[in-house]
Design an enzyme around this catalytic site. Structure first.
Site, mmCIF file in Angstrom:
data_model
loop_
_atom_site.group_PDB
_atom_site.id
_atom_site.type_symbol
_atom_site.label_atom_id
_atom_site.label_comp_id
_atom_site.label_asym_id
_atom_site.label_seq_id
_atom_site.Cartn_x
_atom_site.Cartn_y
_atom_site.Cartn_z
ATOM 1 N N ASP A 1 5.545 -5.348 3.620
ATOM 2 C CA ASP A 1 6.049 -6.253 3.041
ATOM 3 C C ASP A 1 5.741 -5.046 1.520
ATOM 4 O O ASP A 1 5.194 -3.715 1.621
ATOM 5 C CB ASP A 1 3.861 -7.223 2.830
ATOM 6 C CG ASP A 1 3.545 -8.407 3.570
ATOM 7 O OD1 ASP A 1 4.755 -8.513 4.489
ATOM 8 O OD2 ASP A 1 2.695 -9.241 3.189
ATOM 9 N N HIS B 1 2.631 -2.075 4.914
ATOM 10 C CA HIS B 1 2.873 -2.158 3.686
ATOM 11 C C HIS B 1 4.214 -0.901 2.568
ATOM 12 O O HIS B 1 3.885 0.096 3.201
ATOM 13 C CB HIS B 1 2.263 -2.355 2.253
ATOM 14 C CG HIS B 1 1.787 -3.188 1.785
ATOM 15 N ND1 HIS B 1 -0.243 -3.582 2.590
ATOM 16 C CD2 HIS B 1 1.473 -4.281 1.550
ATOM 17 C CE1 HIS B 1 -0.344 -4.962 2.850
ATOM 18 N NE2 HIS B 1 0.481 -5.164 1.963
#
Length: 174
Positions: free
Chosen positions: A34, A173
């Site tokens: 992400d 991430h």
């Protein structure tokens, strides 16, 4: 503070129309990242994925794609999947539905796929109702905690190792 590496059953049950994993008996993990693309991190992530011949899904923020179009192009050229993560990384619990929908649509112009993940995993039922006809809303069933500077890389690895199973969607991430 206690944190859930795996989303609680009640949460998954309340949001059962969302995709939390892909049940299978094959030894497959779905790796997702992400918040990118980010110039300081994403090229390293892409290099590591290439090194191990692995593919991932990158849930990208529209604003970051606009800042780093060449890195987004690399993601696509290397055969990874892109997903929408709103234009400004909006928390669905803190903004009205119209603003949220507009941010998702604005990012859609850059991302161009049907996959969406709500930032912070926070989305209201009313927002789901606005988006579910246009998107597959992808959550996760293993959270690495790589975003927390107090969690060591070893602990992130163990979070995944001890909680992932066939078909798990693992959240990192970039």
């Amino acid at each position: 503070m206690f944190r859930f590496v795996k989303p609680p059953y009640l949460l998954r049950n309340f949001y059962r129309q969302l995709i939390w994993n892909f049940p299978t008996e094959e030894k497959i993990l779905y790796i997702t990242f992400d918040d990118g693309p980010i110039s300081e991190v994403t090229p390293f992530v892409l290099e590591q994925l290439k090194k191990y011949n692995a593919k991932a899904t990158f849930f990208c923020i529209g604003e970051n794609i606009e800042k780093h179009p060449e890195i987004f192009k690399q993601i696509k050229e290397q055969g990874h999947t892109a997903g929408n993560h709103t234009y400004h990384h909006l928390n669905g619990w803190k903004v009205n539905d119209q603003l949220y929908f507009e941010s998702v649509e604005r990012a859609r112009a850059f991302v161009g796929t049907k996959f969406f993940r709500p930032p912070y995993g926070r989305i209201r039922k009313s927002q789901i109702a606005l988006l579910e006809a246009r998107f597959s809303i992808i959550m996760w069933d293993v959270l690495s905690y790589d975003f927390d500077k107090n969690v060591s890389p070893e602990k992130c690895f163990l979070n995944v190792k001890h909680n992932a199973k066939e078909g798990s969607i693992v959240l990192f991430h970039d």
